[in-house]
Design an enzyme around this catalytic site. Structure first.
Site, PDB file in Angstrom:
ATOM      1  N   ASP A 114     -10.811 -46.085 -41.623  1.00 19.04           N
ATOM      2  CA  ASP A 114      -9.634 -46.830 -42.076  1.00 19.04           C
ATOM      3  C   ASP A 114      -9.955 -48.304 -42.328  1.00 19.04           C
ATOM      4  O   ASP A 114      -9.250 -48.975 -43.079  1.00 19.04           O
ATOM      5  CB  ASP A 114      -8.524 -46.786 -41.003  1.00 19.04           C
ATOM      6  CG  ASP A 114      -8.122 -45.367 -40.657  1.00 19.04           C
ATOM      7  OD1 ASP A 114      -8.555 -44.444 -41.363  1.00 19.04           O
ATOM      8  OD2 ASP A 114      -7.375 -45.189 -39.668  1.00 19.04           O
ATOM      9  N   ASP A 192      -5.585 -49.321 -46.474  1.00 21.69           N
ATOM     10  CA  ASP A 192      -6.571 -48.906 -45.481  1.00 21.69           C
ATOM     11  C   ASP A 192      -7.718 -48.315 -46.287  1.00 21.69           C
ATOM     12  O   ASP A 192      -7.494 -47.725 -47.359  1.00 21.69           O
ATOM     13  CB  ASP A 192      -6.011 -47.803 -44.570  1.00 21.69           C
ATOM     14  CG  ASP A 192      -5.107 -48.349 -43.460  1.00 21.69           C
ATOM     15  OD1 ASP A 192      -4.808 -49.555 -43.465  1.00 21.69           O
ATOM     16  OD2 ASP A 192      -4.696 -47.534 -42.603  1.00 21.69           O
ATOM     17  N   HIS A 241      -3.089 -42.398 -46.015  1.00 22.70           N
ATOM     18  CA  HIS A 241      -4.477 -42.048 -46.358  1.00 22.70           C
ATOM     19  C   HIS A 241      -4.564 -40.826 -47.280  1.00 22.70           C
ATOM     20  O   HIS A 241      -3.697 -39.961 -47.269  1.00 22.70           O
ATOM     21  CB  HIS A 241      -5.324 -41.801 -45.104  1.00 22.70           C
ATOM     22  CG  HIS A 241      -5.236 -42.929 -44.133  1.00 22.70           C
ATOM     23  ND1 HIS A 241      -5.486 -42.785 -42.804  1.00 22.70           N
ATOM     24  CD2 HIS A 241      -4.914 -44.249 -44.307  1.00 22.70           C
ATOM     25  CE1 HIS A 241      -5.326 -43.952 -42.195  1.00 22.70           C
ATOM     26  NE2 HIS A 241      -4.970 -44.856 -43.094  1.00 22.70           N
ATOM     27  N   ASP A 243      -7.395 -38.739 -47.276  1.00 18.35           N
ATOM     28  CA  ASP A 243      -8.437 -37.789 -46.894  1.00 18.35           C
ATOM     29  C   ASP A 243      -7.952 -36.545 -46.153  1.00 18.35           C
ATOM     30  O   ASP A 243      -8.768 -35.759 -45.659  1.00 18.35           O
ATOM     31  CB  ASP A 243      -9.576 -38.490 -46.132  1.00 18.35           C
ATOM     32  CG  ASP A 243      -9.083 -39.292 -44.940  1.00 18.35           C
ATOM     33  OD1 ASP A 243      -7.867 -39.360 -44.716  1.00 18.35           O
ATOM     34  OD2 ASP A 243      -9.937 -39.854 -44.216  1.00 18.35           O
ATOM     35  N   CYS A 345     -11.914 -39.276 -40.538  1.00 17.97           N
ATOM     36  CA  CYS A 345     -11.335 -40.534 -40.020  1.00 17.97           C
ATOM     37  C   CYS A 345     -12.252 -41.183 -38.982  1.00 17.97           C
ATOM     38  O   CYS A 345     -12.331 -42.416 -38.906  1.00 17.97           O
ATOM     39  CB  CYS A 345     -10.018 -40.279 -39.285  1.00 17.97           C
ATOM     40  SG  CYS A 345      -8.783 -39.353 -40.165  1.00 17.97           S
TER      41      CYS A 345
HETATM   42  N1  ABU Z   1      -6.563 -40.066 -42.458  1.00 20.73           N
HETATM   43  C1  ABU Z   1      -5.545 -39.428 -41.767  1.00 20.73           C
HETATM   44  C2  ABU Z   1      -4.628 -38.547 -42.559  1.00 20.73           C
HETATM   45  C3  ABU Z   1      -3.437 -38.248 -41.813  1.00 20.73           C
HETATM   46  C4  ABU Z   1      -2.588 -37.113 -42.260  1.00 20.73           C
HETATM   47  O1  ABU Z   1      -2.518 -36.839 -43.451  1.00 20.73           O
HETATM   48  O2  ABU Z   1      -1.963 -36.483 -41.430  1.00 20.73           O
END
Ligand code: ABU
Length: 360
Positions: A114, A192, A241, A243, A345
């Site tokens: 992040d 982020d 995010h 990912d 992450c």
């Molecule tokens: N990088 C975290 C993603 C969090 C989520 O989509 O639940």
């Protein structure tokens, strides 16, 4: 003879991995309540938990269980021949203030993905929209200094103010039937690093409650003409995010979250990429998830075009990966996921063996 790449060198998610930073559980604190909290936490019932416990330490048994997961992950990476680096710990529990806000504490150094956007030989400290994570970059200063001394380009995006002007007042997250909206205004560039994902000369970024359009524009302006920054349209009631939503895994293979991606960007369709739809997570509903959603099943880590580390228990995805021609490696990670994020992450790639190219 094996080619030597620059000390920091990452262009995509799949070139053979040589060096990576893995986050740490040490010192991790329950994130203090702040404007972004209700915009990203999926479960309503957790909001009271954050109001009452934010800034306090996590229960020791939760930290111990998360520590066991991360130890196993590091062991797997090292056994696969990858150099693993770790953050330095700063005073996470210390309250701090700026002219615009106060925070009861920091959060920790659990999720380097992040904080640091690593593109090519550049390490960019992200202008994060979280007040409590304002100083999280401290955990990586020693490593960044070292990489910079060895030739990496290390810089910070403009440090945000995070005054009230950066957040919509009285924000209410959208329901499933409403168009997506996020808590961030366009007062200043915010993102982020995990709001962006690399695919060679094309970088894909999605707006979220940690990333606004000004943040996406800043990335394009900073990277210049050598890169194309694409905004990906996603739907998520509590977006945070890209990912666990949209993940180019290997050349010609894009993994998508069926609930969050309604329209795959044309560039993939026009270039013959396989669109791999992530199967339903296997994580039971009873498993506590304090920050993220169960879609962390797709928050995997590619070691190269075939080997992929997947959270143990995610049998639907593990089977799908085998059917799609990948080689999954299972790692216990549900306990780390409870208090933080997934395998992607918890890491940030520093060096992969490969060169900048276009995959379209
Ligand atoms: N990088 C975290 C993603 C969090 C989520 O989509 O639940």
């Amino acid at each position: 003879m094996k080619k030597n790449y620059p000390i920091v060198n990452t262009h995509n998610e799949w070139d053979p991995l040589e060096e990576i930073i893995v986050g740490t559980v040490e010192g991790a604190t329950i994130p203090p309540w702040e404007p972004v909290t209700p915009a990203v936490v999926h479960h309503e019932y957790l909001l009271d938990f954050y109001r009452q416990n934010g800034g306090k330490p996590w229960a020791q048994e939760m930290l111990d269980a998360a520590q066991k997961d991360i130890d196993e992950f590091v062991h797997i990476l090292e056994a696969e021949g990858i150099t693993v680096r770790r953050p330095s710990i700063y005073d996470i529990s210390k309250p701090f203030s700026t002219p615009d806000f106060e925070s009861q504490s920091s959060v920790g150094a659990l999720m380097p993905r992040d904080v640091l956007l690593v593109i090519g030989d550049q390490i960019i400290e992200a202008p994060m929209g979280w007040r409590s994570r304002y100083h999280e970059n401290y955990a990586y200063k020693d490593l960044c200094k070292e990489y910079s001394q060895q030739g990496a380009r290390w810089m910070s995006a403009p440090r945000p103010q995070l005054s009230d002007a950066s957040f919509e007042a009285n924000f209410i997250p959208p329901t499933e039937d409403e168009p997506m909206r996020t808590i961030l205004t366009e007062y200043e560039p915010l993102f982020d690093a995990a709001d962006a994902i690399k695919c060679g000369k094309d970088i894909f970024v999605a707006q979220s409650s940690c990333c606004n359009r000004s943040g996406i524009d800043w990335i394009q302006q900073h990277l210049g003409d050598e890169y194309r920054v694409h905004e990906v349209e996603v739907f998520d009631t509590h977006p945070m995010h890209i990912d666990a939503t949209f993940y180019p895994l290997a050349p010609g293979k894009l993994l998508i979250n069926p609930e969050r991606i309604k329209k795959v960007p044309e560039i993939f369709k026009n270039s013959g990429w396989d669109i791999l739809v992530c199967p339903e997570p296997n994580m039971p509903d009873s498993h506590p998830m304090y920050t993220c959603s169960k879609w962390l099943n797709m928050n995997v880590l590619m070691l190269d075009e075939e080997r992929v580390i997947v959270s143990k228990g995610e049998d639907n995805l593990i089977k799908a990966f085998k059917d799609w021609g990948f080689k999954p490696i299972e790692c216990n990670f549900y306990n780390f996921e409870s208090i933080a994020g997934g395998l992607h992450c918890a890491t940030v790639d520093i060096r992969r063996r490969g060169e900048l190219q276009s995959y379209f």
